[in-house]
Design a protein around this motif. Structure first.
Motif, PDB file in Angstrom:
ATOM      1  N   HIS A  90     -39.235 -14.738 -28.047  1.00 57.53           N
ATOM      2  CA  HIS A  90     -40.071 -16.580 -27.365  1.00 57.53           C
ATOM      3  C   HIS A  90     -39.254 -16.784 -25.983  1.00 57.53           C
ATOM      4  O   HIS A  90     -38.310 -16.226 -26.202  1.00 57.53           O
ATOM      5  CB  HIS A  90     -40.642 -17.570 -28.637  1.00 57.53           C
ATOM      6  N   LYS A 137     -42.627 -24.779 -33.192  1.00 50.68           N
ATOM      7  CA  LYS A 137     -42.918 -24.196 -33.170  1.00 50.68           C
ATOM      8  C   LYS A 137     -42.384 -23.298 -34.095  1.00 50.68           C
ATOM      9  O   LYS A 137     -42.496 -21.511 -34.601  1.00 50.68           O
ATOM     10  CB  LYS A 137     -41.746 -23.512 -31.740  1.00 50.68           C
ATOM     11  N   ALA A 143     -46.436 -18.713 -24.282  1.00 47.75           N
ATOM     12  CA  ALA A 143     -46.983 -19.465 -24.374  1.00 47.75           C
ATOM     13  C   ALA A 143     -47.137 -20.230 -23.941  1.00 47.75           C
ATOM     14  O   ALA A 143     -48.064 -20.761 -23.306  1.00 47.75           O
ATOM     15  CB  ALA A 143     -44.794 -20.391 -24.271  1.00 47.75           C
ATOM     16  N   CYS A 170     -50.866 -19.226 -26.605  1.00 44.04           N
ATOM     17  CA  CYS A 170     -50.404 -20.396 -26.838  1.00 44.04           C
ATOM     18  C   CYS A 170     -50.569 -21.211 -27.773  1.00 44.04           C
ATOM     19  O   CYS A 170     -50.062 -22.439 -28.034  1.00 44.04           O
ATOM     20  CB  CYS A 170     -50.625 -20.578 -25.106  1.00 44.04           C
TER      21      CYS A 170
END
Length: 683
Positions: A254, A283, A337, A371
């Motif tokens: 990420h 997250k 994202a 996302c």
């Protein structure tokens, strides 16, 4: 709800008992995975009876060589704490290897999987942190999690400490002991330093998340391995795969959050110093949910929370090992994202970050999430999804064959030229300049110390030197770059990956150089062939070669001022006799092409037909150069390649097989008459 200002608790009792933690670090309702049994309605005699029953249920299994889980609660928090303390004290004597599990729940959190809220586990965290302090011959568990983990680090959990179930035969015992030995090696040498451990709470929608150190990982996996082993026939050959099955873990790729709150780091997790609606925590929860529900993984690794950056030794080990951790992970969950569909992937910030390059290349199985934490494709492995591969190539120029390496059983990235792998990294950006080099260690299978503060250029040059020192096949391709930015230690070494953007894709270099490349304080010591040349803008009708060979090439000089005129694209006569005439040189200035892709020994020098070279300028009245002749690199916008030909049509270059580049075989004594000089130079 809890009154955070007064510190009081309001307990609502209905069908279930809800408890709220008086903590400056948590907000919202805390739900327990089991209702509390302590209540004013239970009389003292009844409490005593419950406690006695619990003590009996606790001690008998321990005497019978079984480690209980102490699921039976006593009549209140204090009694429960007493049971936990007593259990761990007995375990430390009867089964020392399980002592590291003494304070269950210290690093655990419970979250609701439906995404409506996230809450801390109601496992008396406040009470544990303030009251539990156990002493045993092996472990001293301190009041906070730092002390707990330091104690775990101090205890080397060995396979000899593992309790073997009593009711198995000798052959089964030997087999299990062998598996546990292999498991110990796997955990302490191949798995990450810490792993997240997550599981559902019974049949509820609650997810318990724990952060485990290696000793705890080993203890947890030992239980799982033993349970699976005992359910299999002792002579079943598939039992050899049990270690792989219990050590499977998911790993997250990420981009870090740019908000002020940032990510949940190891320090924040340890202190519980974050709001439960913290975006970094959300997250982490989404990653845990995806790993467990979508891929059946109960172990996971996330760089933000699993690395203690306050420990320089741990940070060093993590950075050096990270490529291997991504490579060994069962699945890499990649969170984009900024993407809502496959068509948007190429523009996602994830493809521009320095560390994500290794996270794209290393894993065998890769799954992209959008996302909203939905899987972008229904494919089992997105590395084989046609639409995803098109987007990856568009964003990075990396092709399907380069990404998967499915035709090769060896390390995937090592089959690609060094300059090509550098080209992949040229457009990636990092927050800390040194990470440009550190993030490439795994891709080049090298290891070097981490020294933040040394600067981007110094770190990258150290990386280049490590590649030279550890690479044999195709190492000369490291010089396949162009531009004006070279390192201060050698003008053969670039100072950043951007120098490889203009690499020659068709360059053919020998597998192994003629002599070792040696990095010294004088520069890089390299065996080379020196070809004098002279610039010209007109191709003459007649060549006047020094010997039997002649050649001509085009050099694309970098656009910069050189003397009183800009150097641009110019034709060059190579090995022309006029290049040796001092009358044709201005201010005794001479040019030479330093050919790098040459091989041979004391008997035969292999002069390649297609030469790969750098151009130098030197001032010398003598024709021959010495290893330390003062010289300067002529900056070019592209690597220099040229062909040499023989006047004698009967002399043709030879090839050993179709994979080799054609070469002329010359004896060392013949080099000078052809205008070629063989020399080990410091460049």
């Amino acid at each position: 709800m809890m009154d955070r200002t007064s510190g009081s608790k309001k307990v609502h009792r209905a069908d279930k008992t809800h408890q709220h933690i008086n903590s400056a670090y948590s907000t919202g309702e805390v739900k327990s995975d089991a209702p509390l049994k302590g209540s004013a309605k239970i009389m003292p005699d009844a409490k005593a009876q419950i406690l006695l029953n619990s003590l009996r249920n606790l001690i008998f299994p321990l005497i019978q060589n079984v480690v209980p889980t102490a699921n039976d609660k006593a009549c209140g928090p204090e009694a429960e704490l007493f049971l936990v303390a007593l259990q761990n004290y007995i375990v430390s004597i009867v089964h020392p290897q399980t002592a590291q599990n003494a304070v269950a729940g210290l690093s655990e959190k419970v979250v609701n999987l439906d995404g409506t809220y996230y809450s801390l586990s109601s496992m008396y965290i406040k009470v544990f942190k303030s009251k539990i302090e156990l002493d045993s011959p092996q472990v001293h568990l301190k009041k906070d999690e730092v002390g707990r983990e330091n104690a775990l680090k101090a205890v080397e959990v060995t396979e000899s400490n593992m309790v073997i179930p009593r009711h198995i035969n000798d052959e089964q015992s030997i087999g299990l002991q062998s598996l546990l030995t292999d498991l110990h090696e796997r955990v302490f040498n191949r798995l990450p330093i810490r792993l997240l451990y997550f599981k559902k709470q019974d049949d509820s929608n609650l997810l318990k998340i724990s952060l485990l150190y290696r000793s705890e990982i080993y203890s947890t996996l030992t239980e799982a391995l033993t349970r699976r082993y005992m359910c299999m026939p002792w002579n079943d050959p598939d039992r050899l795969w049990l270690i792989d099955s219990v050590t499977r873990y998911a790993i997250l790729s990420h981009t870090w959050l740019r908000s002020d709150s940032g990510e949940i780091t190891y320090d924040l997790w340890r202190k519980r110093d974050f709001d439960l609606l913290h975006p970094g925590y959300r997250k982490l929860v989404q990653f845990s949910r995806a790993a467990l529900e979508d891929h059946g993984m109960s172990l996971g690794w996330m760089d933000t929370v699993c690395i203690d950056k306050s420990s320089s030794s741990e940070l060093d080990e993590s950075i050096r090992s990270m490529y291997k951790w991504y490579e060994d992970g069962s699945i890499c969950i990649t969170y984009l994202a900024e993407s809502a569909s496959v068509a948007e992937m190429a523009n996602d910030l994830w493809f521009t970050r320095g560390w994500t390059l290794q996270e794209l290349l290393a894993p065998c199985t890769l799954k992209f999430y959008d996302c909203n934490w939905n899987q972008l494709t229904s494919s089992f492995n997105d590395k084989h999804h046609e639409g995803v591969l098109e987007q990856i190539k568009l964003a990075t120029s990396i092709t399907e064959e380069e990404l998967t390496g499915y035709k090769y059983p060896t390390r995937k990235t090592s089959i690609h030229p060094i300059s090509r792998r550098m080209q992949w990294a040229a457009k990636h950006r990092v927050t800390r300049g040194e990470d440009t080099a550190y993030s490439l260690m795994g891709i080049f299978n090298v290891s070097m110390s981490i020294a933040y503060g040394e600067g981007e250029n110094n770190a990258f040059v150290r990386l280049i030197k490590e590649i030279i020192n550890t690479t044999k096949d195709g190492v000369l391709d490291i010089f396949n770059w162009a531009g004006t930015y070279h390192s201060t230690s050698s003008f053969l070494l670039p100072s950043n990956p951007q120098a490889y953007l203009q690499r020659d894709e068709n360059l053919n270099v020998p597998d192994i150089p003629m002599e070792p490349l040696i990095v010294t304080h004088l520069g890089l010591r390299v065996p080379v062939l020196i070809f004098p040349f002279i610039e010209t803008n007109i191709r003459p009708a007649e060549f006047a070669p020094k010997g039997d060979f002649f050649g001509m090439g085009t050099i694309r000089f970098a656009e910069e001022q050189w003397g009183s005129y800009p150097l641009t694209m110019r034709n060059c006569l190579i090995l022309d006799a006029s290049a040796f005439d001092s009358k044709n040189s201005f201010n005794e200035r001479r040019y030479a092409l330093i050919v790098l892709n040459c091989t041979g020994d004391e008997r035969i020098i292999n002069v390649p037909r297609q030469c790969f070279a750098i151009a130098i300028e030197y001032y010398n009245t003598e024709v021959l150069m010495s290893p330390l002749t003062a010289k300067y690199k002529v900056h070019t916008s592209h690597p220099i390649t040229f062909q040499i030909q023989s006047k004698n049509s009967a002399m043709v270059p030879v090839q050993r097989d179709i994979w080799d580049a054609p070469v002329y075989h010359l004896k060392p004594s013949e080099l000078q008459q052809h205008g070629i000089q063989f020399l080990s130079m410091y460049l």
